[in-house]
Structures are given as C-alpha cells and as structure tokens.
Design an enzyme around this catalytic site. Sequence first.
Site, PDB file in Angstrom:
ATOM      1  N   GLU A 143     -34.570 -21.757   4.859  1.00  0.00           N
ATOM      2  CA  GLU A 143     -33.824 -22.985   4.421  1.00  0.00           C
ATOM      3  C   GLU A 143     -32.510 -23.423   5.257  1.00  0.00           C
ATOM      4  OE1 GLU A 143     -32.344 -21.994   0.357  1.00  0.00           O
ATOM      5  OE2 GLU A 143     -31.739 -24.193   0.091  1.00  0.00           O
ATOM      6  N   GLN A 167     -37.524 -26.216  -5.413  1.00  0.00           N
ATOM      7  CA  GLN A 167     -37.126 -24.678  -5.164  1.00  0.00           C
ATOM      8  C   GLN A 167     -36.402 -24.119  -6.417  1.00  0.00           C
ATOM      9  OE1 GLN A 167     -33.762 -23.975  -2.346  1.00  0.00           O
ATOM     10  NE2 GLN A 167     -34.287 -21.866  -2.179  1.00  0.00           N
ATOM     11  N   SER A 189     -33.360 -29.558  -6.661  1.00  0.00           N
ATOM     12  CA  SER A 189     -33.301 -30.964  -5.940  1.00  0.00           C
ATOM     13  C   SER A 189     -34.885 -31.289  -6.027  1.00  0.00           C
ATOM     14  CB  SER A 189     -33.164 -30.821  -4.512  1.00  0.00           C
ATOM     15  OG  SER A 189     -31.624 -30.148  -4.233  1.00  0.00           O
TER      16      SER A 189
HETATM   17  C1  LIG Z   1     -26.687 -30.619  -3.401  1.00  0.00           C
HETATM   18  C2  LIG Z   1     -27.140 -29.642  -3.750  1.00  0.00           C
HETATM   19  C3  LIG Z   1     -28.521 -29.211  -3.912  1.00  0.00           C
HETATM   20  C4  LIG Z   1     -29.099 -28.147  -4.325  1.00  0.00           C
HETATM   21  N1  LIG Z   1     -30.181 -27.729  -4.353  1.00  0.00           N
HETATM   22  C5  LIG Z   1     -31.002 -26.731  -4.952  1.00  0.00           C
HETATM   23  C6  LIG Z   1     -32.447 -26.420  -5.118  1.00  0.00           C
HETATM   24  O1  LIG Z   1     -32.911 -27.544  -4.803  1.00  0.00           O
HETATM   25  N2  LIG Z   1     -32.671 -25.365  -5.561  1.00  0.00           N
HETATM   26  C7  LIG Z   1     -31.807 -24.081  -6.177  1.00  0.00           C
HETATM   27  O2  LIG Z   1     -32.348 -23.221  -6.360  1.00  0.00           O
HETATM   28  N3  LIG Z   1     -30.558 -24.304  -5.793  1.00  0.00           N
HETATM   29  C8  LIG Z   1     -30.016 -25.538  -5.188  1.00  0.00           C
HETATM   30  N4  LIG Z   1     -28.595 -25.800  -5.293  1.00  0.00           N
HETATM   31  C9  LIG Z   1     -27.853 -24.823  -5.725  1.00  0.00           C
HETATM   32  C10 LIG Z   1     -27.122 -23.829  -4.721  1.00  0.00           C
HETATM   33  O3  LIG Z   1     -27.914 -23.015  -3.831  1.00  0.00           O
HETATM   34  C11 LIG Z   1     -25.924 -23.005  -5.367  1.00  0.00           C
HETATM   35  O4  LIG Z   1     -24.918 -23.971  -5.949  1.00  0.00           O
HETATM   36  C12 LIG Z   1     -25.139 -22.158  -4.304  1.00  0.00           C
HETATM   37  O5  LIG Z   1     -25.982 -21.164  -3.927  1.00  0.00           O
HETATM   38  C13 LIG Z   1     -23.920 -21.530  -4.858  1.00  0.00           C
HETATM   39  O6  LIG Z   1     -24.356 -20.967  -6.136  1.00  0.00           O
HETATM   40  P1  LIG Z   1     -23.176 -21.285  -7.567  1.00  0.00           P
HETATM   41  O7  LIG Z   1     -23.009 -22.796  -7.726  1.00  0.00           O
HETATM   42  O8  LIG Z   1     -23.663 -20.576  -8.702  1.00  0.00           O
HETATM   43  O9  LIG Z   1     -21.813 -20.792  -7.139  1.00  0.00           O
HETATM   44  P2  LIG Z   1     -21.111 -19.601  -7.226  1.00  0.00           P
HETATM   45  O10 LIG Z   1     -22.036 -18.448  -6.761  1.00  0.00           O
HETATM   46  O11 LIG Z   1     -20.522 -19.257  -8.682  1.00  0.00           O
HETATM   47  O12 LIG Z   1     -19.980 -19.473  -6.382  1.00  0.00           O
HETATM   48  C14 LIG Z   1     -18.507 -20.219  -6.700  1.00  0.00           C
HETATM   49  C15 LIG Z   1     -17.687 -19.849  -5.435  1.00  0.00           C
HETATM   50  O13 LIG Z   1     -17.380 -18.780  -5.252  1.00  0.00           O
HETATM   51  C16 LIG Z   1     -17.472 -18.180  -3.809  1.00  0.00           C
HETATM   52  N5  LIG Z   1     -18.134 -17.018  -3.873  1.00  0.00           N
HETATM   53  C17 LIG Z   1     -19.025 -16.357  -4.673  1.00  0.00           C
HETATM   54  N6  LIG Z   1     -19.491 -15.057  -4.195  1.00  0.00           N
HETATM   55  C18 LIG Z   1     -18.401 -14.806  -3.148  1.00  0.00           C
HETATM   56  C19 LIG Z   1     -18.568 -13.745  -2.376  1.00  0.00           C
HETATM   57  N7  LIG Z   1     -19.087 -12.519  -2.348  1.00  0.00           N
HETATM   58  N8  LIG Z   1     -17.582 -13.923  -1.383  1.00  0.00           N
HETATM   59  C20 LIG Z   1     -16.904 -15.048  -1.212  1.00  0.00           C
HETATM   60  N9  LIG Z   1     -16.884 -16.046  -1.760  1.00  0.00           N
HETATM   61  C21 LIG Z   1     -17.741 -16.223  -2.864  1.00  0.00           C
HETATM   62  C22 LIG Z   1     -18.849 -19.443  -3.395  1.00  0.00           C
HETATM   63  O14 LIG Z   1     -18.733 -19.457  -2.152  1.00  0.00           O
HETATM   64  C23 LIG Z   1     -18.219 -20.553  -4.028  1.00  0.00           C
HETATM   65  O15 LIG Z   1     -17.186 -21.219  -3.368  1.00  0.00           O
HETATM   66  C24 LIG Z   1     -28.195 -26.982  -4.642  1.00  0.00           C
HETATM   67  C25 LIG Z   1     -26.854 -27.172  -4.678  1.00  0.00           C
HETATM   68  C26 LIG Z   1     -26.373 -28.410  -4.109  1.00  0.00           C
HETATM   69  C27 LIG Z   1     -24.631 -28.862  -4.276  1.00  0.00           C
END
Ligand SMILES: Cc1cc2nc3c(=O)[nH]c(=O)nc-3n(C[C@H](O)[C@H](O)[C@H](O)COP(=O)(O)OP(=O)(O)OC[C@H]3O[C@@H](n4cnc5c(N)ncnc54)[C@H](O)[C@@H]3O)c2cc1C
Length: 391
Positions: free
Chosen positions: A228, A110, A145
């Site tokens: 998902e 994805q 992933s």
């Molecule tokens: C083990 C693992 C596997 C993954 N696999 C995939 C994959 O296969 N494909 C893929 O596309 N992605 C994947 N991801 C990515 C995952 O979907 C993202 O890490 C996730 O959506 C969070 O985005 P970010 O890391 O950019 O954090 P950010 O969006 O920058 O968020 C940082 C923090 O701020 C908080 N936050 C942000 N906006 C708000 C709001 N409006 N209100 C309250 N809190 C908020 C978040 O909850 C978080 O705690 C994976 C992540 C992990 C850990």
Amino acid sequence: MALDEETVRERVAAFLAGHDPAGDRLEFLRARFDAGLAWVHFPEGLGGLGAPRELQNVVEREFTGTPQINHGLQTIGLGMAAPTILAFGTDEQRGRFLRPLWTGEEIWCQLFSEPGAGSDLATLATRAVRDGEEWIVDGQKVWTSGAHHSRWGILVARTDPDVPKHRGLTYFVCDMHAPGVEVRPLRQITGEAEFNEVFLTGVRLGDDLRLGEVGDGWRVAQTTLMNERVAIGGGPVRRGGGMIGLVADTWRARPELRTHDLHGRLLRLWVEAEVTRLAGSRLREQLAAGQPGPEGSGMKLSFASLNQALSGLDVEMRGEEGLAYDDWTFRRSDAVDFFGRGPGYRYLRAKGNSIEGGTSEILRNIVAERVLGLPSEPRVDKDVPWKELPR
Ligand SMILES: Cc1cc2nc3c(=O)[nH]c(=O)nc-3n(C[C@H](O)[C@H](O)[C@H](O)COP(=O)(O)OP(=O)(O)OC[C@H]3O[C@@H](n4cnc5c(N)ncnc54)[C@H](O)[C@@H]3O)c2cc1C
C-alpha cells in the site's frame, strides 16, 4: 531463459497484430491478460510472463494508445489486493480473482480500519466465527475508499480473542454483495464521499474466501500494507511533473504573484520533489528484486509532506483567489483527482495524504525502528490476550 526487452517488444507486436485496439475494450484487456502482458512480472497463466518487473515499463510504452485499465478506480485491487492474493492465495483463488481484478470488471476495497483501530490496526474488533465451511462476520469498518463500487473487499477480522492481538487475526476476501454488508457514504473535507462506513452483520463467507492460515492474518496484512505504501505516491513521475509541475506552472503563468520569499520556497520544494522522485525510482528498482521493504514507508512519508507543502504554496501564491472553494457538491468520486480539479480541491484533498495508508507519525516510527534501527516504542500489550486489553 530470462526474458529481455527485445523479446517482450516482439510479444506485444505479435499481440497487437492479432487484436484490434479499436475493437471491444474489455475483450482487448482480457486477451492482453491472457497473453501475459498485464503485469509481466506475475507468473505465466496469471497475467504475466515471470519477467523482470522493470520490463513492465517497456510493455506500457508499447501499449500506448490502446485501451487502458482505470488505475484510479483500481488502485486498491492492483496495488494491494493483487500482490497479497499472489503471495497467499491458493491456485484456485489466484485463478478466480486476478483476471477480473486486472481488467477492472471487479473493483476491490480495503476493509481494515475500524472506529477503534486505525494506526493500531491489530486491536481491531470485527469478529469472524467459524460455522462449518463458512465464517460469520460481524463488525464495523470505516474510511473504506471505493466500497460503493466494489465487488470484493480485503478484510482482516478477529478469529481468536483469547490470544495477543497480533496472533488472533485472519484475512478474508469479503463478498461485498453478500447479505449483511451495508455501505454508507462518509462525506469528507472536499465535500465529496470517496469513502464509507461499512457495517457487517451476520455476513457469511465461505472458507474458500480465506487468504492464508487461520490466525496468520497479521502476516498477510503486512504484505498488503507494505504494498500500500508503495502504491500511494510511489508511481513514476517525470522530472518537473506531478504536484511540483502544477505549482511551477502557476509561477510561470502569473508573474504578478511572484515574491522573493515564494521564489525561495518554490526552489526548496523543487529540490525536495526531485529527491523524492529519484528515491521513488530507486525503490522501484529494489522492487524488481522482491517485495517492498520498510523504505516504502519513507517514500510515502515524503509524498504526503510534499503534496501538502506544494498544494499549500499554490493556494498561498494565489492570494484571496486561492482561498475560493465553493464547490461542495456531494460527489461519489471514483478516485483522487489532483490534476483535474482546482488548487482548493488539491489543498483540501492533500490533507488526507498524511493519514491514508498509515499516518506520517506511524511511518516515522517505522523508519526509525526498521530502517535506522533506533530503539522501539515501549509495548505493554504484546503478550496480553486481546480480550483483556482496555478498549
Ligand atoms: C482519504 C483516506 C482514505 C482511507 N481509505 C481507507 C481504506 O480504503 N481502507 C481502510 O481500511 N482505511 C482507510 N483509511 C483509514 C486510514 O488508514 C486510517 O485513518 C489511519 O490508519 C489512521 O488511523 P485512525 O484514523 O484510527 O487514527 P488513530 O490511529 O486514532 O491516530 C490518531 C493520531 O494519533 C497518532 N498516533 C497514533 N499512534 C501513534 C504512535 N504510536 N506514535 C505516534 N503517533 C501516533 C496518529 O498518527 C494520528 O495522528 C483512509 C483514510 C483516509 C484519510
């Protein structure tokens, strides 16, 4: 005529009479798909019988002891790509992709998250520019992933920077073997690398790899994301099974570790695990009637917090021994292995449960807004063209 349990059982029996489970694994799985016994709720010709979804449990029981698909390696394909292709794919795309996806001959990943677009996925910057019958894709994805195993990726890209962020996106199937796709491992807290950075440089994708209309990518992506949340943590668990089972086993096997306080915590978590399990089975019943709704977010939220609380309790219960984690071997693991490895691994890996597939904070927002109907967060960028957003 709607198919019932008896008819489905007869179909499986007839299939098994003609196909030897001890023969070639792949041939067996391909034939099972062709007989409509892969996912029975899918349409005929696409691995299914157009049967009610709950009959899948009957099918799985009847196929016990026969060659199985690899759910770990195929999570994204089965849980996210397949329902999206079914909902938005052309007949040609469904015919091309679903069979090897189900048999596991082709693994899927994805390509959604980007360094600047995770929770706020609609801000993503990977762009796709049309060039005749092809699209040229440039950008960077992250936390992908299983990209290193994958033949195909589901990809959201920006095709129109002049309109507000949700409206300028288009959904593609990315050929992971195309020139310009570079997959680099990212090592995570457990020491292994389940996921990757993926760099897309001048990647050419045919227009026949587009899923849904140009500019309609957000709607297509919503189908993936709803599925998902059910795919992560929404699977059936038997009473006392899953992570609570592992912790209860430690409790049973190690009387010297028991304290009054730990007993109280274990019981509270047992009740929570049971509530989550029953909520999950209700959700699966709802699924039989259609697409997953926002309730799936509640399910995924409970799964993540329980997994973290339980894996933490397990480590704590074991005292110093629980803190021992010395296996930092760099592994390109196939899937999350909660049940094959020790408590230290489970504790560290469970940290990702509240991030992957949507963070717990975001899922709480979804439950608040779409399940409870509470006022939504202020959104100042809704009508602003994406290219004018501060980034
Ligand atoms: C083990 C693992 C596997 C993954 N696999 C995939 C994959 O296969 N494909 C893929 O596309 N992605 C994947 N991801 C990515 C995952 O979907 C993202 O890490 C996730 O959506 C969070 O985005 P970010 O890391 O950019 O954090 P950010 O969006 O920058 O968020 C940082 C923090 O701020 C908080 N936050 C942000 N906006 C708000 C709001 N409006 N209100 C309250 N809190 C908020 C978040 O909850 C978080 O705690 C994976 C992540 C992990 C850990």
